[in-house]
Design a protein around this motif. Structure first.
Motif, PDB file in Angstrom:
ATOM      1  N   ASP A   1      51.630   2.734  35.494  1.00 43.32           N
ATOM      2  CA  ASP A   1      52.119   3.530  34.203  1.00 43.32           C
ATOM      3  C   ASP A   1      53.937   3.872  34.360  1.00 43.32           C
ATOM      4  OD1 ASP A   1      49.918   4.315  33.264  1.00 43.32           O
ATOM      5  OD2 ASP A   1      49.746   5.640  34.145  1.00 43.32           O
ATOM      6  N   ILE A   2      54.129   3.655  35.861  1.00 41.26           N
ATOM      7  CA  ILE A   2      55.706   3.602  35.786  1.00 41.26           C
ATOM      8  C   ILE A   2      56.480   2.242  36.143  1.00 41.26           C
ATOM      9  CG2 ILE A   2      57.383   5.268  37.592  1.00 41.26           C
ATOM     10  CD1 ILE A   2      55.371   6.966  38.610  1.00 41.26           C
ATOM     11  N   VAL A   3      57.353   2.589  36.155  1.00 46.00           N
ATOM     12  CA  VAL A   3      58.098   0.976  36.307  1.00 46.00           C
ATOM     13  C   VAL A   3      59.470   1.532  36.758  1.00 46.00           C
ATOM     14  CG1 VAL A   3      59.536   1.497  33.826  1.00 46.00           C
ATOM     15  CG2 VAL A   3      59.244  -0.579  34.799  1.00 46.00           C
ATOM     16  N   VAL A   4      60.347   1.031  37.579  1.00 47.07           N
ATOM     17  CA  VAL A   4      62.210   0.828  37.875  1.00 47.07           C
ATOM     18  C   VAL A   4      62.429   0.095  37.863  1.00 47.07           C
ATOM     19  CG1 VAL A   4      62.886   1.473  39.760  1.00 47.07           C
ATOM     20  CG2 VAL A   4      60.445   2.787  39.200  1.00 47.07           C
ATOM     21  N   LEU A   5      63.669  -0.768  36.879  1.00 45.74           N
ATOM     22  CA  LEU A   5      64.485  -0.818  36.538  1.00 45.74           C
ATOM     23  C   LEU A   5      65.628  -0.800  37.887  1.00 45.74           C
ATOM     24  CD1 LEU A   5      64.368  -0.737  32.723  1.00 45.74           C
ATOM     25  CD2 LEU A   5      63.238  -1.613  34.467  1.00 45.74           C
ATOM     26  N   CYS A   6      65.852  -1.992  38.200  1.00 47.51           N
ATOM     27  CA  CYS A   6      66.937  -1.775  39.209  1.00 47.51           C
ATOM     28  C   CYS A   6      67.941  -3.481  38.580  1.00 47.51           C
ATOM     29  CB  CYS A   6      66.709  -2.438  40.633  1.00 47.51           C
ATOM     30  SG  CYS A   6      68.255  -2.181  42.116  1.00 47.51           S
ATOM     31  N   PRO A   7      69.285  -3.119  38.630  1.00 45.36           N
ATOM     32  CA  PRO A   7      69.790  -4.474  38.006  1.00 45.36           C
ATOM     33  C   PRO A   7      70.985  -5.055  39.991  1.00 45.36           C
ATOM     34  CG  PRO A   7      71.554  -2.344  38.467  1.00 45.36           C
ATOM     35  CD  PRO A   7      70.118  -2.225  38.646  1.00 45.36           C
ATOM     36  N   ARG A   8      70.475  -4.955  40.948  1.00 45.69           N
ATOM     37  CA  ARG A   8      70.463  -5.207  42.109  1.00 45.69           C
ATOM     38  C   ARG A   8      69.663  -5.198  42.733  1.00 45.69           C
ATOM     39  NH1 ARG A   8      74.652  -1.819  43.019  1.00 45.69           N
ATOM     40  NH2 ARG A   8      74.712  -2.206  45.832  1.00 45.69           N
TER      41      ARG A   8
END
Length: 504
Positions: A391-398
């Motif tokens: 249920d958890i998503v983590v967005l990371c630009p690098r």
């Protein structure tokens, strides 16, 4: 909030929504209708590998389940790929009966070697002289690979410009003369085109589109093609032209993910009122009609998709009004409601004392950011027994920079078995492990051998500096092959320093 499907040809359908799960439900209902050929795969183009995996799991939950509310379904015979693959399958050499000419000479990997040969032979010519120089230490192979990538993107996104270059007209995508800084590009492209000796797909595109519209569609294309989770039209107008041609022979369904249908409707209305469609981003009317500051900055790709589709939509129904922000119970829901309604934030955006729906953490350094992230995920899982890691998503630009830190701080991913209350790690006071998966990493990051091969090619075209050579020796495949330990690498660095060697 879902916008009713808008059809702008007999077989091309556009469905927009601000929630991916709603789009997935619409796609699942469409896929549930069997194709005439039961053995034909379902073609679905998605913009990223992470979304591809999520969509596969989501469709498996919705298709083929044995009962209401059960998640034991199976999603099979689905062919998921990137939009560029769809473009190549419909317009590439193999799609036009040229299977005997494979591999494609304009493939970016092959084109890079042709660019390298051209630079080595014509590097003294004034337009290309700066590319052949290596004053900054950059290898000529890296520059050739970069130019090949550039030409490959131009073929997909700027085919009209490529056709004009072939005719000898040095212009940009808008038809204006190229400046001195970019004047070398058409010269290099024409030399590459001469050496390859066969037309590029950009030169053949119009003929192929006309042939498809007349009924000469590749046999492998199934009767239904879907594009899911698209936030903008990949490739812009040329890609949309390909969809238009394909839609005359096949059912094409475009599931467009938009943050605000209200914003999209306003952009289409502003474009309709304009005398001429915008050709440059500076002429985008969306910045004037968009109210919410996040949509003005982060919503540009969605506005561009609305501009491209707006000319083809005969009638656009306004989206249902979003929930009013003052009725939203948390700060996050207020923010979401204002974005969906494209409404400027009100001045009462003060969270309640117990409202933790939006949190900002100020951390010193990348490692500390990952440590705080891990603690917050553990707090969420402990506070809500019904929540799982899925249920958890983590967005990371690098991601390539942070992936090693995530693996170090998080440790190995926990087993896939469901949690059973307090596990052994909790009972003994240790920090519990987390189930996680890192997606959308580059090939060089996920395949260390490929990274080593790329580093070797760059090294061969460089001055063999001491730093580059030691860095190559420290790569994991090189260390494994020659059995270099940490002490061995330290000894190599000491030898280089003692010899006072800088390059060779």
């Amino acid at each position: 909030m879902s916008q009713p499907a808008t059809t702008f040809s007999n077989v091309l359908e556009v469905v927009t929504d601000s929630r991916l799960d709603n789009l997935a439900a619409s796609l699942a209902s469409r896929v549930a209708e069997p194709l005439a050929d039961v053995m034909a795969p379902e073609w679905i183009a998605v913009p990223s590998a992470g979304l591809q995996r999520w969509l596969t799991l989501e469709l498996s939950r919705r298709l083929g389940t044995s009962g209401s509310g059960r998640h034991d379904g199976v999603a099979g015979n689905l062919d998921l790929f990137f939009p560029g693959t769809l473009h190549h399958r419909v317009l590439g050499p193999e799609a036009n009966g040229d299977s005997g000419v494979t591999p494609d000479p304009w493939d970016v990997e092959r084109m890079a070697w042709v660019v390298l040969e051209v630079l080595q032979e014509h590097g003294d010519a004034p337009p290309l002289a700066h590319l052949a120089r290596r004053d900054d230490g950059t290898s000529i192979w890296r520059r050739a690979r970069h130019c090949a990538d550039l030409f490959d993107r131009y073929t997909l996104h700027r085919p009209e410009m490529i056709v004009r270059w072939h005719a000898g007209s040095d212009v940009d995508a808008a038809g204006a003369p190229l400046g001195d800084r970019a004047g070398w590009q058409p010269t290099l492209w024409r030399l590459v085109r001469e050496r390859i000796g066969v037309p590029s797909s950009a030169e053949l595109m119009q003929d192929r589109l006309s042939a498809i519209a007349r009924g000469d569609c590749p046999d492998e294309v199934p009767e239904r093609v879907s594009l899911f989770g698209i936030t903008t039209i990949p490739g812009g107008q040329p890609f949309l032209g390909m969809l238009d041609a394909l839609a005359t022979q096949r059912d094409v369904h475009l599931y467009l993910h938009t943050p605000s249908e209200v914003m999209a409707s306003e952009v289409r209305r502003a474009m309709t009122a304009s005398t001429a469609p915008p050709r440059e981003r500076s002429e985008d009317p969306g910045t004037e009609v968009t109210e919410h500051p996040l949509l003005q900055s982060w919503g540009r790709s969605s506005r561009e998709a609305s501009l491209l589709l707006g000319a083809r939509v005969d009638a656009v129904e306004s989206a249902a009004p979003a929930d009013r922000a003052e009725h939203a119970p948390t700060l996050l829901k207020k923010l979401q409601a204002d974005i969906r309604a494209d409404r400027a934030p009100s001045e009462d955006f003060t969270p309640e004392p117990d409202d933790r729906s939006v949190r900002i953490h100020s951390c010193f350094g990348n490692t500390r950011q990952v440590e705080v992230l891990r603690d917050q995920i553990l707090h969420l899982l402990a506070a809500d027994p019904t929540m799982t890691e899925e249920d958890i998503v983590v967005l990371c630009p690098r991601l390539d920079d942070f992936a090693p830190l995530i693996e170090s701080v998080f440790g190995p991913s926990a087993p896939t078995a469901p949690r059973s209350g307090t596990d052994a790690a909790d009972r003994h006071g240790a920090t519990p492990s987390i189930r996680y998966r890192i997606t959308d990493r580059s090939l060089r990051t996920t395949h260390t051998l490929l990274s080593a091969v790329g580093a070797l090619v760059e090294l061969l075209g460089s001055r063999f500096s001491d730093a580059a050579l030691l860095e190559f020796a420290s790569l994991e495949p090189v260390r494994t092959r020659f059995r270099f330990s940490d002490d061995d690498l330290a000894q190599l660095a000491e030898w280089v320093s003692t010899a006072n060697t800088r390059w060779g």
